[in-house]
Design a protein around this motif. Structure first.
Motif, PDB file in Angstrom:
ATOM      1  N   VAL A  11      69.510  98.923  70.152  1.00 53.17           N
ATOM      2  CA  VAL A  11      68.144  99.375  69.880  1.00 53.17           C
ATOM      3  C   VAL A  11      68.128 100.868  69.563  1.00 53.17           C
ATOM      4  O   VAL A  11      68.765 101.665  70.257  1.00 53.17           O
ATOM      5  CB  VAL A  11      67.208  99.102  71.080  1.00 53.17           C
ATOM      6  CG1 VAL A  11      65.810  99.668  70.817  1.00 53.17           C
ATOM      7  CG2 VAL A  11      67.127  97.609  71.367  1.00 53.17           C
ATOM      8  N   THR A  12      67.425 101.234  68.517  1.00 53.87           N
ATOM      9  CA  THR A  12      67.095 102.632  68.244  1.00 53.87           C
ATOM     10  C   THR A  12      65.615 102.815  68.527  1.00 53.87           C
ATOM     11  O   THR A  12      64.780 102.115  67.947  1.00 53.87           O
ATOM     12  CB  THR A  12      67.379 103.011  66.779  1.00 53.87           C
ATOM     13  OG1 THR A  12      68.768 102.818  66.503  1.00 53.87           O
ATOM     14  CG2 THR A  12      67.012 104.466  66.521  1.00 53.87           C
ATOM     15  N   VAL A  13      65.301 103.714  69.444  1.00 52.55           N
ATOM     16  CA  VAL A  13      63.907 104.004  69.798  1.00 52.55           C
ATOM     17  C   VAL A  13      63.443 105.238  69.025  1.00 52.55           C
ATOM     18  O   VAL A  13      64.063 106.293  69.088  1.00 52.55           O
ATOM     19  CB  VAL A  13      63.760 104.256  71.313  1.00 52.55           C
ATOM     20  CG1 VAL A  13      62.353 104.751  71.646  1.00 52.55           C
ATOM     21  CG2 VAL A  13      64.078 102.988  72.097  1.00 52.55           C
ATOM     22  N   CYS A  14      62.356 105.091  68.271  1.00 54.07           N
ATOM     23  CA  CYS A  14      61.701 106.214  67.596  1.00 54.07           C
ATOM     24  C   CYS A  14      60.332 106.423  68.251  1.00 54.07           C
ATOM     25  O   CYS A  14      59.661 105.452  68.600  1.00 54.07           O
ATOM     26  CB  CYS A  14      61.523 105.935  66.107  1.00 54.07           C
ATOM     27  SG  CYS A  14      63.059 105.865  65.162  1.00 54.07           S
ATOM     28  N   PRO A  15      59.888 107.675  68.401  1.00 49.64           N
ATOM     29  CA  PRO A  15      58.653 107.958  69.157  1.00 49.64           C
ATOM     30  C   PRO A  15      57.380 107.889  68.314  1.00 49.64           C
ATOM     31  O   PRO A  15      56.617 108.852  68.241  1.00 49.64           O
ATOM     32  CB  PRO A  15      58.909 109.364  69.681  1.00 49.64           C
ATOM     33  CG  PRO A  15      59.733 109.995  68.602  1.00 49.64           C
ATOM     34  CD  PRO A  15      60.614 108.904  68.071  1.00 49.64           C
ATOM     35  N   HIS A  16      57.137 106.750  67.678  1.00 52.46           N
ATOM     36  CA  HIS A  16      55.930 106.508  66.876  1.00 52.46           C
ATOM     37  C   HIS A  16      55.728 107.626  65.848  1.00 52.46           C
ATOM     38  O   HIS A  16      54.695 108.313  65.831  1.00 52.46           O
ATOM     39  CB  HIS A  16      54.699 106.391  67.773  1.00 52.46           C
ATOM     40  CG  HIS A  16      53.588 105.607  67.119  1.00 52.46           C
ATOM     41  ND1 HIS A  16      52.745 104.779  67.825  1.00 52.46           N
ATOM     42  CD2 HIS A  16      53.179 105.524  65.827  1.00 52.46           C
ATOM     43  CE1 HIS A  16      51.868 104.227  66.994  1.00 52.46           C
ATOM     44  NE2 HIS A  16      52.118 104.669  65.776  1.00 52.46           N
ATOM     45  N   ILE A  17      56.718 107.760  64.962  1.00 52.61           N
ATOM     46  CA  ILE A  17      56.676 108.822  63.958  1.00 52.61           C
ATOM     47  C   ILE A  17      56.732 108.284  62.536  1.00 52.61           C
ATOM     48  O   ILE A  17      56.730 109.061  61.581  1.00 52.61           O
ATOM     49  CB  ILE A  17      57.848 109.808  64.155  1.00 52.61           C
ATOM     50  CG1 ILE A  17      59.194 109.059  64.107  1.00 52.61           C
ATOM     51  CG2 ILE A  17      57.693 110.583  65.455  1.00 52.61           C
ATOM     52  CD1 ILE A  17      60.409 109.953  64.061  1.00 52.61           C
ATOM     53  N   ALA A  18      56.791 106.959  62.373  1.00 56.88           N
ATOM     54  CA  ALA A  18      57.011 106.395  61.041  1.00 56.88           C
ATOM     55  C   ALA A  18      55.928 106.811  60.061  1.00 56.88           C
ATOM     56  O   ALA A  18      56.211 107.114  58.899  1.00 56.88           O
ATOM     57  CB  ALA A  18      57.088 104.871  61.114  1.00 56.88           C
ATOM     58  N   SER A  19      54.705 106.835  60.498  1.00 57.30           N
ATOM     59  CA  SER A  19      53.628 107.145  59.564  1.00 57.30           C
ATOM     60  C   SER A  19      52.468 107.792  60.297  1.00 57.30           C
ATOM     61  O   SER A  19      51.460 107.161  60.561  1.00 57.30           O
ATOM     62  CB  SER A  19      53.175 105.881  58.840  1.00 57.30           C
ATOM     63  OG  SER A  19      52.312 106.216  57.785  1.00 57.30           O
ATOM     64  N   ALA A  20      52.654 109.052  60.607  1.00 53.63           N
ATOM     65  CA  ALA A  20      51.586 109.794  61.265  1.00 53.63           C
ATOM     66  C   ALA A  20      50.514 110.168  60.240  1.00 53.63           C
ATOM     67  O   ALA A  20      50.803 110.366  59.061  1.00 53.63           O
ATOM     68  CB  ALA A  20      52.146 111.050  61.921  1.00 53.63           C
TER      69      ALA A  20
END
Length: 310
Positions: free
Chosen positions: A268-277
């Motif tokens: 798993v790669t966790v990204c901090p809700h940054i895909a489409s600010a």
């Protein structure tokens, strides 16, 4: 004078005040009074973030529309006190951000970049990825963002299948819908991308049964909504190798709790809700256009269908 209430958490005011004022001026809206503290009965429009303090819209008797700052409306659309028109955020900056995130991570997995980053040990291993045209991609969700990402991946020559609950016809993309279409879309997805809205019909859509439909070793990207996936089912699929890797940008609880197993899972790669600010400058332009339309008696852009939930 048209009174516009900015209703979002305090730090956002500094971020949005100048872009909003500039956008209003550029749109020819010279009689706008933008503030954080109107009396409810004086408000004509609410620029709104669902995590603001305003949860009861009943006192806003003069309000012509609630203009959401977020693409997602699932946390406000069911509010029984919200009887005013609700518009979701669709803006160029948000769309471009999503395209860049999706294509970047699709290429990362397609080219096996993680493998090379993790094997810098002097071993010369000639691993050649297939061409994009040999790597089928499925996108669940063919709204504004899903369609834009599908077209971008098609431009890179990935064969793209898109699935939605209602029929679509998009040039260069195999469009499927309905239960049978979902099974077909999943069964061919070497890379699966989730861009569905969160509704009663889409929550827990990717459970153990549907994850089992994917080709063995598929990759999952979720920049859409966390509850689209059953977490425990995904972890089991990762443990078995059914899913080779999951890059996740959204979660059921955010920030993702430190004890959640996603953090420690090697798949798993966790990204901090940054895909489409939401970007303040481009979002302000959308808000200004909708207020201009409202004042001219024209239909609002991106009006939410309350029955469908988005």
């Amino acid at each position: 004078m048209t009174n516009v209430l900015f209703a979002a958490i305090s730090p956002k005011w500094k971020e949005y005040e100048s872009p909003l004022r500039d956008a209003f001026a550029k749109a020819g809206l010279d009689d706008i009074d933008l503030r954080k503290d109107f009396a409810p009965e004086e408000v004509d429009y609410i620029v709104y973030a669902p995590n603001s303090e305003i949860q009861d819209f009943t006192p806003f008797t003069r309000c012509k529309a609630v203009l959401n700052l977020w693409a997602g409306v699932e946390s406000v659309v069911g509010n029984d006190t919200l009887t005013q028109p609700l518009c979701r955020m669709v803006d160029h900056g948000l769309t471009r951000g999503m395209i860049e995130w999706v294509t970047g991570h699709a290429l990362r997995h397609h080219l096996d970049i993680d493998y090379f980053l993790n094997h810098q040990d002097g071993t010369w291993e000639h691993r050649v990825p297939p061409l994009a045209r040999e790597r089928p991609v499925t996108i669940l969700g063919l709204g504004e963002l899903g369609t834009a990402c599908a077209k971008a991946l098609t431009d890179l020559e990935f064969p793209v299948t898109g699935w939605s609950r209602s029929p679509h016809d998009i040039e260069g993309i195999t469009c499927l819908h309905g239960a049978d279409g979902l099974e077909t879309a999943l069964s061919g997805a070497q890379i699966l991308i989730l861009l569905l809205p969160l509704t009663a019909e889409t929550e827990d859509l990717l459970d153990a049964e549907r994850l089992a439909l994917l080709p063995h070793g598929a990759v999952l990207l979720n920049p859409g909504r966390g509850p689209l996936i059953v977490d425990e089912a995904l972890i089991a699929a990762l443990d078995s190798g059914q899913v080779a890797h999951a890059t996740l940008d959204v979660f059921r609880a955010e920030p993702l709790p430190v004890e959640h197993p996603f953090w420690a899972h090697p798949g798993v790669t966790v990204c901090p809700h940054i895909a489409s600010a939401t970007r303040a400058i481009t979002a302000a332009e959308v808000i200004a256009e909708n207020i201009k339309r409202g004042e001219a008696g024209q239909p609002f852009l991106y009006l939410v269908d309350r029955e469908r939930g988005y």
